[in-house]
Design a protein around this motif. Structure first.
Motif: not given
Length: 174
Positions: A32-33, A40-43, A106-107
């Protein structure tokens, strides 16, 4: 040499998507960033991630993998050049089940750096950090950058080839 965060983001995206069928692509983890000390990530929710078929809740192992990956790449943001930061130790505290059907974010942040260890922590959530699903605290190995010289060379060569191919394809359409 100062770390190029745009290059690190391309590297993270490549690691997450390059090998069809590996755990990253199976989990669907996406960046994400990426910025200094933070990633930052996403699932996204997927039937493949369900741990309890009766409730549709995502398996805790998928949440662990997301948090570990996010912390590990956050650790890489403090390095002087592209490299990997293997996990030494990781603790996960689960606070509640992930809501079926919702993306998990997730950050991660780095909070301490020593000569050989990088310390990071993260939260998994559905978009509201005040309602965490799980938290993580991890230690990541800060290896000699020279160990990753071949990896950097190969990645940069592949990126250069990819970019020259995109420029050529763009010129053909003019």
């Amino acid at each position: 040499m100062a770390l190029d965060f745009e290059e690190l983001l391309r590297f993270v995206d490549t690691v997450l998507t390059a090998n069809e069928g590996d755990h990253f692509t199976t989990l669907g983890i996406r960046s994400e960033y990426v910025e200094r000390h933070r990633v930052g990530m996403s699932m996204p929710y997927s039937d493949a991630l369900i741990g309890d078929p009766d409730t549709g809740v995502i398996h805790g192992g998928a949440i662990t993998a997301l948090l570990d990956t996010c912390c590990g790449f956050a650790a890489a943001t403090v390095l002087d050049d592209l490299a990997m930061t293997p996990t030494i130790d990781l603790r996960i505290d689960y606070m509640r089940a992930a809501t079926p059907g919702q993306t998990v974010y997730a950050d991660a942040e780095v909070y301490r750096v020593t000569e050989s260890v990088i310390f990071a922590r993260a939260l998994a959530h559905h978009g509201d950090r005040e309602m965490p699903i799980a938290s993580a605290v991890g230690n990541f190995f800060r290896m000699e950058l020279a160990m990753f010289a071949d990896m950097r060379r190969d990645f940069r060569a592949a990126q250069k080839l990819k970019n020259s191919g995109q420029k050529s394809a763009g010129n053909d359409n003019e």
